[in-house]
Design a protein around this motif. Structure first.
Motif, PDB file in Angstrom:
ATOM      1  N   UNK A   1      21.970  66.707  51.100  1.00  0.00           N
ATOM      2  CA  UNK A   1      19.993  66.179  51.781  1.00  0.00           C
ATOM      3  C   UNK A   1      20.812  65.010  52.911  1.00  0.00           C
ATOM      4  N   UNK A   2      19.773  65.105  53.601  1.00  0.00           N
ATOM      5  CA  UNK A   2      19.787  64.056  55.150  1.00  0.00           C
ATOM      6  C   UNK A   2      18.160  62.837  54.831  1.00  0.00           C
ATOM      7  N   UNK A   3      18.581  62.232  54.283  1.00  0.00           N
ATOM      8  CA  UNK A   3      17.302  61.517  54.162  1.00  0.00           C
ATOM      9  C   UNK A   3      16.618  60.911  55.540  1.00  0.00           C
ATOM     10  N   UNK A   4      16.119  60.990  56.723  1.00  0.00           N
ATOM     11  CA  UNK A   4      15.874  60.320  57.204  1.00  0.00           C
ATOM     12  C   UNK A   4      15.208  58.596  57.515  1.00  0.00           C
ATOM     13  N   UNK A   5      13.836  58.917  56.526  1.00  0.00           N
ATOM     14  CA  UNK A   5      13.476  57.055  56.481  1.00  0.00           C
ATOM     15  C   UNK A   5      15.164  55.882  55.900  1.00  0.00           C
ATOM     16  N   UNK A   6      15.901  56.531  54.794  1.00  0.00           N
ATOM     17  CA  UNK A   6      16.107  56.263  53.786  1.00  0.00           C
ATOM     18  C   UNK A   6      18.198  55.492  55.213  1.00  0.00           C
ATOM     19  N   UNK A   7      17.888  56.713  55.994  1.00  0.00           N
ATOM     20  CA  UNK A   7      18.872  56.284  56.853  1.00  0.00           C
ATOM     21  C   UNK A   7      20.342  56.751  56.485  1.00  0.00           C
ATOM     22  N   UNK A   8      20.268  58.100  55.077  1.00  0.00           N
ATOM     23  CA  UNK A   8      21.789  58.257  54.526  1.00  0.00           C
ATOM     24  C   UNK A   8      21.333  59.765  54.413  1.00  0.00           C
ATOM     25  N   UNK A   9      22.922  60.460  54.005  1.00  0.00           N
ATOM     26  CA  UNK A   9      23.468  61.545  52.897  1.00  0.00           C
ATOM     27  C   UNK A   9      23.700  61.192  51.752  1.00  0.00           C
ATOM     28  N   UNK A  10      22.720  62.155  51.258  1.00  0.00           N
ATOM     29  CA  UNK A  10      22.896  62.448  49.833  1.00  0.00           C
ATOM     30  C   UNK A  10      23.443  63.036  49.046  1.00  0.00           C
ATOM     31  N   UNK A  11      25.095  63.380  48.076  1.00  0.00           N
ATOM     32  CA  UNK A  11      24.892  64.485  47.223  1.00  0.00           C
ATOM     33  C   UNK A  11      24.384  64.692  45.787  1.00  0.00           C
ATOM     34  N   UNK A  12      23.842  65.373  45.659  1.00  0.00           N
ATOM     35  CA  UNK A  12      22.864  65.281  44.827  1.00  0.00           C
ATOM     36  C   UNK A  12      23.569  67.095  43.758  1.00  0.00           C
ATOM     37  N   UNK A  13      23.773  66.514  42.295  1.00  0.00           N
ATOM     38  CA  UNK A  13      24.137  67.439  41.264  1.00  0.00           C
ATOM     39  C   UNK A  13      23.243  68.103  40.957  1.00  0.00           C
ATOM     40  N   UNK A  14      23.099  69.581  41.263  1.00  0.00           N
ATOM     41  CA  UNK A  14      22.140  70.737  41.096  1.00  0.00           C
ATOM     42  C   UNK A  14      21.201  70.429  39.764  1.00  0.00           C
TER      43      UNK A  14
END
Length: 418
Positions: A114-127
């Protein structure tokens, strides 16, 4: 005779076992194969809705910013990062944080990037667990659209203020490579074989005025706005076009160079591009030096006609375009006019559908026969049948849905949600 009898007895004994084994294998496959779903990113919520594309029921809502307090606290300690964070919320997020711009899942359906604009990052989340398993911070101060390779192993991430695109391992978040973009890199799409990437930068869309016909003033205020073809093997830029210049060359002066969402035809020669401030789209031939072939002019609502261009949402007259699998119809989000248009690719004739306020993305669903359009103004997704040109379902989702993507979720996770 005795040997024949023994063989018959053996076959009689093992036949039921073989049938059971085959049947069991089929059952196991049915319960272990990842399930196809549609992910809907609720940007202001910071959630992703997981939708069954057959029943249209929501299977799960995933919090994609469980660390938001921690991340915001870190941003507040850096004056420059804080300034960008506040500007993103006010100028791009219309007064809201942006926690979910784009998302793609791994082929096995276990991780959601998921790309998160306000947090300036991309994270991988265990679904399955909802926990963050990797995080990749931007070099700049905002992240935006992403693209996923045809084999599902690599992720392209637009780093908005660093003017580059990062290539990540989607399972681990490890950076692999990068290529340069113009100002505010935006959309990236791979060709089917993964050999090339169509990429566009949109410039500084938070500058509201339409300066398209003002030459150097536009370039200074809006920045470099280009459409590129990138060789995926070498990451070299094969072709770069200023779409405003190509439009002027074709007899359409004064139009924007900022390429917004795009739809790539099955032959991958023709690309259908939305550009800032334009109510419609451009048919562009990428062969050779590149050529604008046609313009599809779509209507403005009475309300939209009264809105000055400086008030368009991030310069978007339209934001969202998709094509059916057959390559015969396009599905267009008329953002400022609150409609969906199903357009014949051959004739550009169209049917207008009232989908609700501020449609902001269009994606072709599994099987290539439906268009899924987010309507961010009423927190819904409209599912449209390409053939009948009718809305077949409206789905309630979270706050301010934007990107809609086809993906996978592991069967064990789906079963645990039941």
């Amino acid at each position: 005779m005795r040997r024949t009898l023994k063989l018959s007895l053996v076959l009689a004994l093992i036949a039921p076992m073989a049938v059971w084994t085959i049947a069991r294998g089929g059952a196991d496959a049915a319960t272990t194969t990842p399930k196809t779903v549609m992910f809907v990113g609720n940007n202001w919520d910071g959630t992703t809705d997981v939708i069954d594309p057959v029943t249209f029921k929501r299977l799960k809502r995933i919090d994609v910013a469980p660390d938001r307090k921690e991340r915001i606290a870190a941003i507040q300690k850096d004056p420059v990062a804080l300034a960008f964070y506040l500007a993103i919320g006010q100028l791009v997020g219309e007064g809201h944080d942006q926690f979910n711009d784009d998302m793609f899942s791994t082929p096995d359906g276990k991780i959601l990037a998921v790309s998160r604009p306000s947090l300036a990052d991309v994270v991988g989340i265990n679904i399955a667990s909802g926990k963050i398993v990797w995080r990749f911070p931007m070099e700049g101060y905002r992240t935006d659209h992403m693209g996923v390779s045809p084999d599902g192993t690599k992720l392209l991430v637009s780093d908005s203020t660093a003017n580059k695109v990062h290539e990540l391992n989607i399972r681990t978040g490890a950076k692999l490579r990068e290529f340069p973009s113009g100002d505010t890199p935006h959309e990236s799409n791979y060709t089917k074989d993964g050999g090339k990437i169509f990429h566009a930068s949109i410039g500084r869309v938070y500058v509201p005025a339409d300066l398209s016909g003002n030459g150097s003033v536009n370039k200074i205020a809006k920045g470099k706005q280009v459409f590129q073809i990138v060789d995926n093997k070498s990451f070299k830029i094969l072709k770069t076009w200023d779409m405003g210049a190509k439009l002027a060359e074709a007899g359409y002066p004064g139009m924007s160079s900022a390429v917004r969402p795009m739809a790539v035809a099955p032959d991958e020669r023709y690309v259908y591009l939305q550009v800032s401030y334009f109510h419609g789209f451009v048919e562009f031939d990428t062969k050779g030096a590149g050529k604008v072939v046609r313009l599809a002019n779509l209507p403005q609502s009475a309300a939209a006609q009264k809105i000055p261009k400086s008030k368009y949402v991030l310069n978007s007259a339209h934001h969202g375009i998709a094509m059916n699998a057959a390559g015969t119809s396009l599905c267009v989000a008329g953002t400022m006019s609150d409609y969906a248009a199903i357009v014949s690719r051959k004739t550009f004739s169209y049917k207008i559908l009232d989908v609700g306020p501020k449609p902001y993305w269009a994606t072709t669903g599994p099987g290539g026969k439906t268009c899924w359009m987010s309507t961010s103004g009423n927190d819904q997704v409209a599912v449209i049948d390409y053939a009948t040109k009718k809305i077949i379902k409206r789905i309630a989702v979270g706050d301010h849905p934007q990107r809609v993507r086809e993906g996978r979720v592991a069967a064990a996770t789906i079963n645990a949600w039941k």
